[in-house]
Design a protein around this motif. Structure first.
Motif, PDB file in Angstrom:
ATOM      1  N   VAL A   1       0.864  -1.184   0.000  1.00 46.34           N
ATOM      2  CA  VAL A   1       0.000   0.000   0.000  1.00 46.34           C
ATOM      3  C   VAL A   1       0.899   1.232   0.000  1.00 46.34           C
ATOM      4  CG1 VAL A   1      -1.806   1.273   1.226  1.00 46.34           C
ATOM      5  CG2 VAL A   1      -1.714  -1.239   1.387  1.00 46.34           C
ATOM      6  N   ILE A   2       0.686   2.148  -0.947  1.00 49.83           N
ATOM      7  CA  ILE A   2       1.476   3.370  -0.993  1.00 49.83           C
ATOM      8  C   ILE A   2       0.572   4.583  -0.724  1.00 49.83           C
ATOM      9  CG2 ILE A   2       1.283   3.370  -3.528  1.00 49.83           C
ATOM     10  CD1 ILE A   2       4.052   5.048  -1.388  1.00 49.83           C
ATOM     11  N   ILE A   3       0.939   5.342   0.288  1.00 58.65           N
ATOM     12  CA  ILE A   3       0.251   6.590   0.614  1.00 58.65           C
ATOM     13  C   ILE A   3       1.221   7.714   0.240  1.00 58.65           C
ATOM     14  CG2 ILE A   3      -0.804   7.976   2.455  1.00 58.65           C
ATOM     15  CD1 ILE A   3      -2.289   5.356   1.755  1.00 58.65           C
ATOM     16  N   PRO A   4       1.004   8.401  -0.899  1.00 61.18           N
ATOM     17  CA  PRO A   4       2.011   9.302  -1.447  1.00 61.18           C
ATOM     18  C   PRO A   4       1.964  10.745  -0.969  1.00 61.18           C
ATOM     19  CG  PRO A   4       0.241   9.076  -3.018  1.00 61.18           C
ATOM     20  CD  PRO A   4      -0.114   8.213  -1.840  1.00 61.18           C
ATOM     21  N   SER A   5       0.942  11.102  -0.182  1.00 61.90           N
ATOM     22  CA  SER A   5       0.869  12.470   0.336  1.00 61.90           C
ATOM     23  C   SER A   5      -0.154  12.519   1.464  1.00 61.90           C
ATOM     24  CB  SER A   5       0.463  13.458  -0.771  1.00 61.90           C
ATOM     25  OG  SER A   5      -0.925  13.381  -1.033  1.00 61.90           O
ATOM     26  N   LYS A   6      -0.175  13.630   2.179  1.00 59.95           N
ATOM     27  CA  LYS A   6      -1.117  13.742   3.301  1.00 59.95           C
ATOM     28  C   LYS A   6      -2.569  13.726   2.832  1.00 59.95           C
ATOM     29  CE  LYS A   6      -1.023  18.815   3.713  1.00 59.95           C
ATOM     30  NZ  LYS A   6      -0.832  19.938   4.673  1.00 59.95           N
ATOM     31  N   ALA A   7      -2.784  13.999   1.535  1.00 56.60           N
ATOM     32  CA  ALA A   7      -4.140  13.968   0.983  1.00 56.60           C
ATOM     33  C   ALA A   7      -4.755  12.575   1.051  1.00 56.60           C
ATOM     34  CB  ALA A   7      -4.133  14.468  -0.457  1.00 56.60           C
ATOM     35  N   GLU A   8      -3.909  11.544   1.136  1.00 57.52           N
ATOM     36  CA  GLU A   8      -4.403  10.151   1.176  1.00 57.52           C
ATOM     37  C   GLU A   8      -4.479   9.581   2.593  1.00 57.52           C
ATOM     38  OE1 GLU A   8      -3.634  11.273  -2.677  1.00 57.52           O
ATOM     39  OE2 GLU A   8      -2.008  11.067  -1.223  1.00 57.52           O
ATOM     40  N   TYR A   9      -4.050  10.326   3.603  1.00 62.58           N
ATOM     41  CA  TYR A   9      -4.113   9.798   4.977  1.00 62.58           C
ATOM     42  C   TYR A   9      -5.542   9.363   5.317  1.00 62.58           C
ATOM     43  CZ  TYR A   9       0.429  12.174   5.927  1.00 62.58           C
ATOM     44  OH  TYR A   9       1.729  12.616   5.914  1.00 62.58           O
ATOM     45  N   GLY A  10      -6.507  10.245   5.012  1.00 60.62           N
ATOM     46  CA  GLY A  10      -7.904   9.967   5.338  1.00 60.62           C
ATOM     47  C   GLY A  10      -8.469   8.791   4.573  1.00 60.62           C
ATOM     48  N   MET A  11      -8.026   8.635   3.329  1.00 61.81           N
ATOM     49  CA  MET A  11      -8.495   7.507   2.510  1.00 61.81           C
ATOM     50  C   MET A  11      -8.112   6.181   3.159  1.00 61.81           C
ATOM     51  SD  MET A  11      -7.483   8.836  -1.330  1.00 61.81           S
ATOM     52  CE  MET A  11      -7.829   7.245  -2.083  1.00 61.81           C
ATOM     53  N   LEU A  12      -6.860   6.094   3.618  1.00 63.08           N
ATOM     54  CA  LEU A  12      -6.425   4.854   4.250  1.00 63.08           C
ATOM     55  C   LEU A  12      -7.114   4.663   5.596  1.00 63.08           C
ATOM     56  CD1 LEU A  12      -4.699   2.327   4.267  1.00 63.08           C
ATOM     57  CD2 LEU A  12      -2.835   3.669   5.271  1.00 63.08           C
ATOM     58  N   LEU A  13      -7.294   5.747   6.342  1.00 61.46           N
ATOM     59  CA  LEU A  13      -7.963   5.650   7.640  1.00 61.46           C
ATOM     60  C   LEU A  13      -9.370   5.090   7.478  1.00 61.46           C
ATOM     61  CD1 LEU A  13      -7.977   6.156  10.684  1.00 61.46           C
ATOM     62  CD2 LEU A  13      -8.731   8.504  10.223  1.00 61.46           C
ATOM     63  N   ASP A  14     -10.076   5.551   6.453  1.00 62.02           N
ATOM     64  CA  ASP A  14     -11.433   5.043   6.204  1.00 62.02           C
ATOM     65  C   ASP A  14     -11.410   3.541   5.928  1.00 62.02           C
ATOM     66  OD1 ASP A  14     -12.494   7.568   6.528  1.00 62.02           O
ATOM     67  OD2 ASP A  14     -12.662   7.992   4.378  1.00 62.02           O
ATOM     68  N   ILE A  15     -10.429   3.104   5.151  1.00 59.46           N
ATOM     69  CA  ILE A  15     -10.319   1.682   4.821  1.00 59.46           C
ATOM     70  C   ILE A  15     -10.033   0.856   6.075  1.00 59.46           C
ATOM     71  CG2 ILE A  15      -8.852  -0.033   3.657  1.00 59.46           C
ATOM     72  CD1 ILE A  15      -8.575   2.008   1.346  1.00 59.46           C
ATOM     73  N   VAL A  16      -9.076   1.318   6.882  1.00 63.40           N
ATOM     74  CA  VAL A  16      -8.697   0.559   8.080  1.00 63.40           C
ATOM     75  C   VAL A  16      -9.835   0.554   9.096  1.00 63.40           C
ATOM     76  CG1 VAL A  16      -7.007   0.345   9.940  1.00 63.40           C
ATOM     77  CG2 VAL A  16      -6.257   1.065   7.683  1.00 63.40           C
ATOM     78  N   ASN A  17     -10.561   1.663   9.187  1.00 64.11           N
ATOM     79  CA  ASN A  17     -11.720   1.705  10.091  1.00 64.11           C
ATOM     80  C   ASN A  17     -12.779   0.694   9.671  1.00 64.11           C
ATOM     81  OD1 ASN A  17     -10.989   3.618  12.035  1.00 64.11           O
ATOM     82  ND2 ASN A  17     -11.617   5.338  10.746  1.00 64.11           N
ATOM     83  N   GLU A  18     -12.915   0.502   8.362  1.00 66.61           N
ATOM     84  CA  GLU A  18     -13.969  -0.364   7.840  1.00 66.61           C
ATOM     85  C   GLU A  18     -13.572  -1.832   7.790  1.00 66.61           C
ATOM     86  OE1 GLU A  18     -16.417  -0.833   3.642  1.00 66.61           O
ATOM     87  OE2 GLU A  18     -16.033   1.191   4.403  1.00 66.61           O
ATOM     88  N   GLN A  19     -12.316  -2.112   7.423  1.00 66.04           N
ATOM     89  CA  GLN A  19     -11.950  -3.516   7.200  1.00 66.04           C
ATOM     90  C   GLN A  19     -10.677  -3.950   7.922  1.00 66.04           C
ATOM     91  OE1 GLN A  19     -12.237  -2.598   2.984  1.00 66.04           O
ATOM     92  NE2 GLN A  19     -10.081  -3.078   2.644  1.00 66.04           N
ATOM     93  N   GLY A  20     -10.245  -3.163   8.906  1.00 68.69           N
ATOM     94  CA  GLY A  20      -9.026  -3.509   9.621  1.00 68.69           C
ATOM     95  C   GLY A  20      -7.809  -3.252   8.744  1.00 68.69           C
ATOM     96  N   ALA A  21      -6.664  -3.795   9.145  1.00 71.02           N
ATOM     97  CA  ALA A  21      -5.409  -3.531   8.430  1.00 71.02           C
ATOM     98  C   ALA A  21      -5.277  -4.441   7.210  1.00 71.02           C
ATOM     99  CB  ALA A  21      -4.226  -3.702   9.369  1.00 71.02           C
ATOM    100  N   LYS A  22      -6.320  -4.455   6.388  1.00 71.78           N
ATOM    101  CA  LYS A  22      -6.334  -5.272   5.175  1.00 71.78           C
ATOM    102  C   LYS A  22      -6.776  -4.406   4.004  1.00 71.78           C
ATOM    103  CE  LYS A  22      -7.668  -9.497   7.689  1.00 71.78           C
ATOM    104  NZ  LYS A  22      -6.398 -10.204   7.574  1.00 71.78           N
ATOM    105  N   THR A  23      -6.173  -4.649   2.851  1.00 70.77           N
ATOM    106  CA  THR A  23      -6.563  -3.918   1.647  1.00 70.77           C
ATOM    107  C   THR A  23      -6.768  -4.895   0.497  1.00 70.77           C
ATOM    108  OG1 THR A  23      -4.244  -3.592   1.000  1.00 70.77           O
ATOM    109  CG2 THR A  23      -5.282  -1.825   2.284  1.00 70.77           C
TER     110      THR A  23
END
Length: 200
Positions: A146-168
């Motif tokens: 998983v690549i988070i390339p800027s602070k603009a994507e912090y929230g995107m990953l947080l939403d995913i982890v909140n919904e499905q845990g540390a899995k993508t």
């Protein structure tokens, strides 16, 4: 599903720390281990989380005034290794290369530095090398990373982890890779434009 990957270890190397707190808190609660350098490592530890030093993995300190911190085979091997490739896995074991499943980067603010009227020397130092390399490596190996390339994507990953845990899913990782190459392209275009202006 084979395409679903669990995040176990995250390499974090960011300029902007704002907005990272919530994401780190959630990743930590999911058992994700942190790996970092310099100011980012200090920031993570200040929040009360354990964080392994990159230099403990590479056995090299940050050198050349911080110009070289993450540029090392043990870091890039951990990102670029194909998890389903037997040869890659054998070499990881041979050279004690740790798997890195998540890379969080926020690049040096090149455009803002130019806009501030900074000196040429200061502008040159804001050309990110390690960060942009981490972004490209993580994006290239989106099948596993998983690549988070800027602070603009912090929230995107947080939403995913909140919904499905540390899995993508692979689709999610591909989306982040697409964003990553967009960040990389924009950044290099801005640097090229500045250099072009210097020729005028």
């Amino acid at each position: 599903m084979a395409e679903t990957k669990t995040i176990k270890t995250a390499l974090i190397s960011v300029f902007h720390k704002d907005g990272l707190n919530q994401l780190l808190e959630k990743l930590n609660s999911e058992g994700v281990k942190f790996l970092s350098t310099g100011g980012t490592q200090t920031f993570i530890e200040s929040l009360g989380y354990e964080c392994q030093k990159v230099e403990d993995v590479t056995t090299y300190p940050s050198i050349l005034g911080g110009r070289v911190k993450t540029l090392h085979p043990k870091v890039f091997g951990g990102i670029l290794a194909r998890r389903d490739n037997e040869g890659d896995r054998e070499q990881m074991a041979q050279y004690e290369i740790p798997e890195i499943d998540l890379v969080i980067v926020d690049l040096y603010p090149f455009e803002q530095t130019v806009a501030s009227g900074a000196s040429q020397a200061d502008i040159i130092e804001k050309i990110d090398i390690g960060g942009i390399s981490l972004i490209r490596a993580g994006a290239k190996n989106f099948k596993d990373v998983v690549i988070i390339p800027s602070k603009a994507e912090y929230g995107m990953l947080l939403d995913i982890v909140n919904e499905q845990g540390a899995k993508t899913t692979e689709a999610q990782r591909r989306l982040f890779a697409t964003r990553a190459f967009g960040v990389s392209s924009h950044y290099d275009t801005a640097i090229n434009a500045w250099f072009e202006q210097q020729q005028a």
